[in-house]
Design a protein around this motif. Structure first.
Motif, PDB file in Angstrom:
ATOM      1  N   MET A  91      18.167  -6.240  40.413  1.00  0.00           N
ATOM      2  CA  MET A  91      16.945  -6.828  40.929  1.00  0.00           C
ATOM      3  C   MET A  91      15.781  -5.991  40.418  1.00  0.00           C
ATOM      4  O   MET A  91      15.771  -4.786  40.564  1.00  0.00           O
ATOM      5  CB  MET A  91      16.998  -6.853  42.452  1.00  0.00           C
ATOM      6  CG  MET A  91      15.779  -7.449  43.099  1.00  0.00           C
ATOM      7  SD  MET A  91      15.961  -7.669  44.877  1.00  0.00           S
ATOM      8  CE  MET A  91      16.600  -9.310  44.901  1.00  0.00           C
ATOM      9  N   SER A  92      14.817  -6.639  39.809  1.00  0.00           N
ATOM     10  CA  SER A  92      13.698  -5.915  39.219  1.00  0.00           C
ATOM     11  C   SER A  92      12.602  -5.643  40.250  1.00  0.00           C
ATOM     12  O   SER A  92      12.571  -6.249  41.317  1.00  0.00           O
ATOM     13  CB  SER A  92      13.109  -6.720  38.061  1.00  0.00           C
ATOM     14  OG  SER A  92      12.431  -7.856  38.556  1.00  0.00           O
ATOM     15  N   ILE A  93      11.702  -4.757  39.892  1.00  0.00           N
ATOM     16  CA  ILE A  93      10.570  -4.426  40.757  1.00  0.00           C
ATOM     17  C   ILE A  93       9.725  -5.667  41.015  1.00  0.00           C
ATOM     18  O   ILE A  93       9.269  -5.896  42.137  1.00  0.00           O
ATOM     19  CB  ILE A  93       9.710  -3.306  40.107  1.00  0.00           C
ATOM     20  CG1 ILE A  93      10.520  -2.009  40.002  1.00  0.00           C
ATOM     21  CG2 ILE A  93       8.422  -3.094  40.867  1.00  0.00           C
ATOM     22  CD1 ILE A  93      10.946  -1.417  41.316  1.00  0.00           C
ATOM     23  N   GLU A  94       9.542  -6.498  39.972  1.00  0.00           N
ATOM     24  CA  GLU A  94       8.736  -7.718  40.136  1.00  0.00           C
ATOM     25  C   GLU A  94       9.359  -8.649  41.172  1.00  0.00           C
ATOM     26  O   GLU A  94       8.662  -9.245  41.985  1.00  0.00           O
ATOM     27  CB  GLU A  94       8.585  -8.458  38.800  1.00  0.00           C
ATOM     28  CG  GLU A  94       7.729  -7.736  37.787  1.00  0.00           C
ATOM     29  CD  GLU A  94       8.489  -6.672  37.001  1.00  0.00           C
ATOM     30  OE1 GLU A  94       9.734  -6.622  37.068  1.00  0.00           O
ATOM     31  OE2 GLU A  94       7.820  -5.866  36.332  1.00  0.00           O
ATOM     32  N   GLU A  95      10.692  -8.767  41.151  1.00  0.00           N
ATOM     33  CA  GLU A  95      11.379  -9.629  42.116  1.00  0.00           C
ATOM     34  C   GLU A  95      11.233  -9.078  43.534  1.00  0.00           C
ATOM     35  O   GLU A  95      11.026  -9.835  44.486  1.00  0.00           O
ATOM     36  CB  GLU A  95      12.857  -9.748  41.744  1.00  0.00           C
ATOM     37  CG  GLU A  95      13.076 -10.510  40.458  1.00  0.00           C
ATOM     38  CD  GLU A  95      14.491 -10.385  39.907  1.00  0.00           C
ATOM     39  OE1 GLU A  95      14.859 -11.245  39.126  1.00  0.00           O
ATOM     40  OE2 GLU A  95      15.201  -9.413  40.253  1.00  0.00           O
ATOM     41  N   ILE A  96      11.324  -7.769  43.669  1.00  0.00           N
ATOM     42  CA  ILE A  96      11.157  -7.151  44.990  1.00  0.00           C
ATOM     43  C   ILE A  96       9.732  -7.355  45.492  1.00  0.00           C
ATOM     44  O   ILE A  96       9.512  -7.695  46.655  1.00  0.00           O
ATOM     45  CB  ILE A  96      11.524  -5.649  44.934  1.00  0.00           C
ATOM     46  CG1 ILE A  96      13.016  -5.491  44.635  1.00  0.00           C
ATOM     47  CG2 ILE A  96      11.148  -4.949  46.234  1.00  0.00           C
ATOM     48  CD1 ILE A  96      13.448  -4.081  44.310  1.00  0.00           C
ATOM     49  N   GLN A  97       8.753  -7.189  44.603  1.00  0.00           N
ATOM     50  CA  GLN A  97       7.356  -7.402  44.992  1.00  0.00           C
ATOM     51  C   GLN A  97       7.122  -8.852  45.419  1.00  0.00           C
ATOM     52  O   GLN A  97       6.407  -9.112  46.390  1.00  0.00           O
ATOM     53  CB  GLN A  97       6.421  -7.031  43.845  1.00  0.00           C
ATOM     54  CG  GLN A  97       6.369  -5.549  43.586  1.00  0.00           C
ATOM     55  CD  GLN A  97       5.611  -5.182  42.322  1.00  0.00           C
ATOM     56  OE1 GLN A  97       5.432  -5.997  41.425  1.00  0.00           O
ATOM     57  NE2 GLN A  97       5.166  -3.934  42.245  1.00  0.00           N
ATOM     58  N   GLU A  98       7.729  -9.791  44.714  1.00  0.00           N
ATOM     59  CA  GLU A  98       7.593 -11.208  45.068  1.00  0.00           C
ATOM     60  C   GLU A  98       8.207 -11.468  46.456  1.00  0.00           C
ATOM     61  O   GLU A  98       7.640 -12.190  47.262  1.00  0.00           O
ATOM     62  CB  GLU A  98       8.258 -12.089  44.012  1.00  0.00           C
ATOM     63  CG  GLU A  98       8.114 -13.564  44.269  1.00  0.00           C
ATOM     64  CD  GLU A  98       6.682 -14.071  44.203  1.00  0.00           C
ATOM     65  OE1 GLU A  98       6.422 -15.143  44.772  1.00  0.00           O
ATOM     66  OE2 GLU A  98       5.807 -13.415  43.602  1.00  0.00           O
ATOM     67  N   LEU A  99       9.362 -10.877  46.730  1.00  0.00           N
ATOM     68  CA  LEU A  99       9.969 -11.009  48.059  1.00  0.00           C
ATOM     69  C   LEU A  99       9.046 -10.469  49.142  1.00  0.00           C
ATOM     70  O   LEU A  99       8.883 -11.079  50.202  1.00  0.00           O
ATOM     71  CB  LEU A  99      11.299 -10.258  48.112  1.00  0.00           C
ATOM     72  CG  LEU A  99      12.526 -11.007  47.648  1.00  0.00           C
ATOM     73  CD1 LEU A  99      13.723 -10.075  47.620  1.00  0.00           C
ATOM     74  CD2 LEU A  99      12.808 -12.190  48.531  1.00  0.00           C
ATOM     75  N   ILE A 100       8.432  -9.327  48.888  1.00  0.00           N
ATOM     76  CA  ILE A 100       7.515  -8.735  49.875  1.00  0.00           C
ATOM     77  C   ILE A 100       6.340  -9.671  50.119  1.00  0.00           C
ATOM     78  O   ILE A 100       5.932  -9.884  51.265  1.00  0.00           O
ATOM     79  CB  ILE A 100       7.044  -7.337  49.414  1.00  0.00           C
ATOM     80  CG1 ILE A 100       8.219  -6.361  49.452  1.00  0.00           C
ATOM     81  CG2 ILE A 100       5.898  -6.836  50.277  1.00  0.00           C
ATOM     82  CD1 ILE A 100       7.942  -5.016  48.828  1.00  0.00           C
ATOM     83  N   ARG A 101       5.799 -10.253  49.047  1.00  0.00           N
ATOM     84  CA  ARG A 101       4.680 -11.205  49.212  1.00  0.00           C
ATOM     85  C   ARG A 101       5.092 -12.404  50.058  1.00  0.00           C
ATOM     86  O   ARG A 101       4.370 -12.816  50.962  1.00  0.00           O
ATOM     87  CB  ARG A 101       4.177 -11.670  47.848  1.00  0.00           C
ATOM     88  CG  ARG A 101       3.250 -10.692  47.168  1.00  0.00           C
ATOM     89  CD  ARG A 101       2.587 -11.325  45.962  1.00  0.00           C
ATOM     90  NE  ARG A 101       3.520 -11.487  44.852  1.00  0.00           N
ATOM     91  CZ  ARG A 101       3.747 -10.577  43.922  1.00  0.00           C
ATOM     92  NH1 ARG A 101       3.095  -9.436  43.945  1.00  0.00           N
ATOM     93  NH2 ARG A 101       4.603 -10.796  42.954  1.00  0.00           N
TER      94      ARG A 101
END
Length: 175
Positions: free
Chosen positions: A1-11
């Motif tokens: 899981m990439s940082i971008e995917e984690i950031q999208e989940l947080i959003r």
């Protein structure tokens, strides 16, 4: 899981006021607590935002695609593109080319796996509906299809690069 995917989940979790989210897949374990969970008396960070716990690194390249195909990207005419200068000094007019754009945020791959050939290369002819690349989003591999017939003139994105929604991926000469 990439940082971008984690950031999208947080959003998403922040917008939807989800109290808690847990995800586990092999070595990847993700635990996100949203604002509504944090408004109680449990582990409230000073900033009041979501917190992330236990996020180890993910593998660099995942296996071949197995997900359902995604909706086809919107092919749009290139914006009034300036003329580009070739090595010989002559100008090349890119305004008549059509862009194939990304329909989603994710990671761009030119082939289904590292040992396979790219779906399309510069000079290849594509028909409407042909697969031109794969975009990985949230561990799902989505085949991106061309919405225009023509010849691939330029690949605008490097393989295995993160991409944004509506980002141009290819230039196609529809003539």
């Amino acid at each position: 899981m990439s940082i971008e995917e984690i950031q999208e989940l947080i959003r998403i979790i922040s917008k939807r006021e989800i109290s808690e989210f847990k995800y586990s897949n092999g070595d990847v374990k993700l635990h996100i607590r949203g604002k509504s969970y944090l408004s109680g008396n449990v582990n409230t960070p000073a900033a009041g935002g979501p917190s992330i716990i236990n996020v180890p690194a993910a593998p660099a390249y995942a296996a071949a695609p197995t997900a359902a195909p995604a909706p086809a990207p919107a092919a749009a005419p290139a914006a009034a593109a300036p003329q580009k200068e070739e090595a010989g000094g002559s100008k090349v007019d890119e305004s008549h080319y059509v862009q194939i754009k990304s329909p989603m945020i994710g990671t761009f791959y030119r082939s289904s796996s590292p040992d396979k050939d790219a779906y399309v290369k510069v000079g290849d002819t594509v028909a409407k509906g042909d697969t031109v690349c794969i975009v990985e989003a949230m561990k799902l591999f989505n085949e991106i299809e061309s919405e225009v017939s023509g010849t691939i003139v330029k690949v605008l994105v490097e393989d295995a690069s993160p991409i944004e929604y509506d980002m141009p991926l290819f230039l196609v000469d529809p003539s």
